[in-house]
Design an enzyme around this catalytic site. Structure first.
Site, PDB file in Angstrom:
ATOM      1  CE  LYS A   1      -3.787  -0.480   4.852  1.00  0.00           C
ATOM      2  NZ  LYS A   1      -5.083   0.099   5.256  1.00  0.00           N
TER       3      LYS A   1
ATOM      4  CG  HIS B   1      -2.130  -0.835   1.108  1.00  0.00           C
ATOM      5  ND1 HIS B   1      -2.126  -2.169   1.408  1.00  0.00           N
ATOM      6  CD2 HIS B   1      -3.398  -0.549   0.672  1.00  0.00           C
ATOM      7  CE1 HIS B   1      -3.337  -2.672   1.188  1.00  0.00           C
ATOM      8  NE2 HIS B   1      -4.116  -1.718   0.735  1.00  0.00           N
ATOM      9  CG  HIS B   2      -1.378   4.749   0.248  1.00  0.00           C
ATOM     10  ND1 HIS B   2      -1.462   5.479   1.396  1.00  0.00           N
ATOM     11  CD2 HIS B   2      -2.549   4.056   0.154  1.00  0.00           C
ATOM     12  CE1 HIS B   2      -2.644   5.271   1.968  1.00  0.00           C
ATOM     13  NE2 HIS B   2      -3.317   4.398   1.228  1.00  0.00           N
TER      14      HIS B   2
HETATM   15  P1  NAD Z   1      -7.613   9.730   5.040  1.00  0.00           P
HETATM   16  O1  NAD Z   1      -6.724   9.994   6.202  1.00  0.00           O
HETATM   17  O2  NAD Z   1      -7.253  10.307   3.693  1.00  0.00           O
HETATM   18  O3  NAD Z   1      -9.107  10.233   5.388  1.00  0.00           O
HETATM   19  C1  NAD Z   1      -9.716  10.164   6.656  1.00  0.00           C
HETATM   20  C2  NAD Z   1     -10.631  11.368   6.807  1.00  0.00           C
HETATM   21  O4  NAD Z   1     -11.338  11.257   8.059  1.00  0.00           O
HETATM   22  C3  NAD Z   1      -9.859  12.706   6.855  1.00  0.00           C
HETATM   23  O5  NAD Z   1     -10.447  13.657   5.981  1.00  0.00           O
HETATM   24  C4  NAD Z   1     -10.015  13.135   8.309  1.00  0.00           C
HETATM   25  O6  NAD Z   1     -10.003  14.556   8.492  1.00  0.00           O
HETATM   26  C5  NAD Z   1     -11.409  12.547   8.625  1.00  0.00           C
HETATM   27  N1  NAD Z   1     -11.705  12.555  10.055  1.00  0.00           N
HETATM   28  C6  NAD Z   1     -10.820  12.458  11.098  1.00  0.00           C
HETATM   29  N2  NAD Z   1     -11.490  12.619  12.257  1.00  0.00           N
HETATM   30  C7  NAD Z   1     -12.800  12.816  11.944  1.00  0.00           C
HETATM   31  C8  NAD Z   1     -13.976  13.059  12.714  1.00  0.00           C
HETATM   32  N3  NAD Z   1     -13.941  13.129  14.060  1.00  0.00           N
HETATM   33  N4  NAD Z   1     -15.155  13.225  12.067  1.00  0.00           N
HETATM   34  C9  NAD Z   1     -15.213  13.168  10.708  1.00  0.00           C
HETATM   35  N5  NAD Z   1     -14.130  12.961   9.925  1.00  0.00           N
HETATM   36  C10 NAD Z   1     -12.949  12.783  10.544  1.00  0.00           C
HETATM   37  O7  NAD Z   1      -7.742   8.150   4.937  1.00  0.00           O
HETATM   38  P2  NAD Z   1      -8.250   7.271   3.696  1.00  0.00           P
HETATM   39  O8  NAD Z   1      -7.078   6.845   2.863  1.00  0.00           O
HETATM   40  O9  NAD Z   1      -9.424   7.930   3.046  1.00  0.00           O
HETATM   41  O10 NAD Z   1      -8.692   5.937   4.476  1.00  0.00           O
HETATM   42  C11 NAD Z   1      -9.670   5.992   5.510  1.00  0.00           C
HETATM   43  C12 NAD Z   1      -9.905   4.587   6.039  1.00  0.00           C
HETATM   44  O11 NAD Z   1     -10.491   3.771   5.006  1.00  0.00           O
HETATM   45  C13 NAD Z   1      -8.616   3.841   6.461  1.00  0.00           C
HETATM   46  O12 NAD Z   1      -8.902   3.056   7.597  1.00  0.00           O
HETATM   47  C14 NAD Z   1      -8.313   2.944   5.254  1.00  0.00           C
HETATM   48  O13 NAD Z   1      -7.558   1.796   5.575  1.00  0.00           O
HETATM   49  C15 NAD Z   1      -9.720   2.580   4.847  1.00  0.00           C
HETATM   50  N6  NAD Z   1      -9.877   2.115   3.463  1.00  0.00           N
HETATM   51  C16 NAD Z   1     -10.783   1.107   3.278  1.00  0.00           C
HETATM   52  C17 NAD Z   1     -11.069   0.667   2.015  1.00  0.00           C
HETATM   53  C18 NAD Z   1     -12.143  -0.387   1.832  1.00  0.00           C
HETATM   54  O14 NAD Z   1     -12.466  -0.767   0.686  1.00  0.00           O
HETATM   55  N7  NAD Z   1     -12.763  -0.847   2.933  1.00  0.00           N
HETATM   56  C19 NAD Z   1     -10.421   1.220   0.903  1.00  0.00           C
HETATM   57  C20 NAD Z   1      -9.502   2.256   1.118  1.00  0.00           C
HETATM   58  C21 NAD Z   1      -9.255   2.706   2.416  1.00  0.00           C
END
Ligand code: NAD
Length: 267
Positions: free
Chosen positions: A159, A155-156
């Site tokens: 992560k 992954h990037h």
């Molecule tokens: P990211 O850090 O880019 O985004 C997370 C967002 O959540 C940010 O904008 C942050 O400001 C926000 N956030 C933080 N606290 C918050 C709060 N109290 N209320 C509302 N928003 C809040 O991360 P990402 O790359 O978008 O990944 C997010 C999650 O999704 C990770 O756990 C990642 O592993 C997971 N993910 C899952 C899949 C899947 O298919 N299930 C795919 C990609 C990523």
């Protein structure tokens, strides 16, 4: 028309989700939220998605998020996802959780919430990975204990959890098919004089580099041959489209915990 709300709207996945909802017929963005203090709060969601103005401003509290959507899609962090579930007032609000990296105790809390609300929870919303999980189950059953299993994921660099939720799910599927308990047979990385490989273990190797969106390979290695089952995601929209598809499916479900194999009818 189904209203879908996005928590974590400014994140890598949140932005893709806004786009995926906008392109999906029969769905619209009901509300979008991110953390208090973020620069996007109060702005139109189009600032995040790059699309046409939606008329929906980004909020910073769960109540406004809940008012806006029939289903909330949350890709944030474990503490944020659980705080969202704790704060919801109406049990009929369904939640799609994409967040990964939950501890065992946090997972237990998630399961408790699913006794009174419909929750879709998958470590990977791509249709391809969901199908891959079924292939792994079949492969593990047929190959049995004579083949060593190793799971390699990349992954990037941003992560924060490892191994990925998808890799762990792959390990669980293989372990279940082989009648093993992943918690007691998993080996995470190797270094130094490790000794020979213990049979019946399932190894995990993690790569973090650049902008890799998500690669997973499960290697079954026997004497004289090996099988590699690989999935590579090349665009985050594949997760976002799957999550939106899942949210629409979840809209008419009773309380319970579901995953993508339920959505695709693969159970
Ligand atoms: P990211 O850090 O880019 O985004 C997370 C967002 O959540 C940010 O904008 C942050 O400001 C926000 N956030 C933080 N606290 C918050 C709060 N109290 N209320 C509302 N928003 C809040 O991360 P990402 O790359 O978008 O990944 C997010 C999650 O999704 C990770 O756990 C990642 O592993 C997971 N993910 C899952 C899949 C899947 O298919 N299930 C795919 C990609 C990523």
């Amino acid at each position: 028309m189904i209203s879908l709300s996005v928590n974590g709207a400014a994140g890598r996945m949140g932005r893709q989700l806004l786009t995926a909802i906008a392109e999906r017929e029969g769905a619209r963005v009901g509300a979008a939220a991110d953390a208090p203090g973020q620069a996007c709060i109060g702005l139109d969601t189009s600032v995040l998605s790059g699309g046409d103005a939606s008329g929906v401003s980004v909020v910073d509290n769960v109540q406004a998020l809940e008012r806006g959507g029939d289903v909330i899609i949350d890709f944030t962090a474990p503490v944020v996802s659980l705080a969202l579930l704790d704060a919801l007032e109406d049990d009929s609000t369904r939640v799609v959780i994409g967040t990964t990296g939950f501890s065992a105790e946090q997972l237990e809390r998630l399961h408790e919430h699913a006794s009174r609300r419909a929750i879709l929870f998958a470590p990977n919303y791509s249709v391809g990975v969901t199908v891959t999980l079924k292939l792994l189950e079949q492969a593990a059953r047929a190959l049995g204990d004579d083949y060593d299993v190793e799971i390699i994921e990349a992954h990037h660099r941003h992560k924060v959890d490892a191994p990925s939720g998808t890799a762990i799910r792959m390990g669980e599927v293989v372990a279940d098919a082989l009648g093993r308990d992943l918690a007691s047979c998993a080996v995470y990385g190797r270094e130094g004089i490790t000794g020979a490989r213990e049979s019946q273990t399932i190894g995990f190797e993690t790569i973090r580099a650049g902008d890799i969106i998500g690669d997973h390979t499960v290697l079954f290695a026997g004497n004289g041959e090996r099988i590699e089952i690989t999935h590579k995601a090349t665009d985050r929209m594949t997760f976002a489209r799957g999550a939106v598809r899942g949210a629409i499916w979840l809209h008419s479900r009773p309380a319970g915990l579901y995953d993508m194999t339920d959505v695709l009818g693969l159970k």
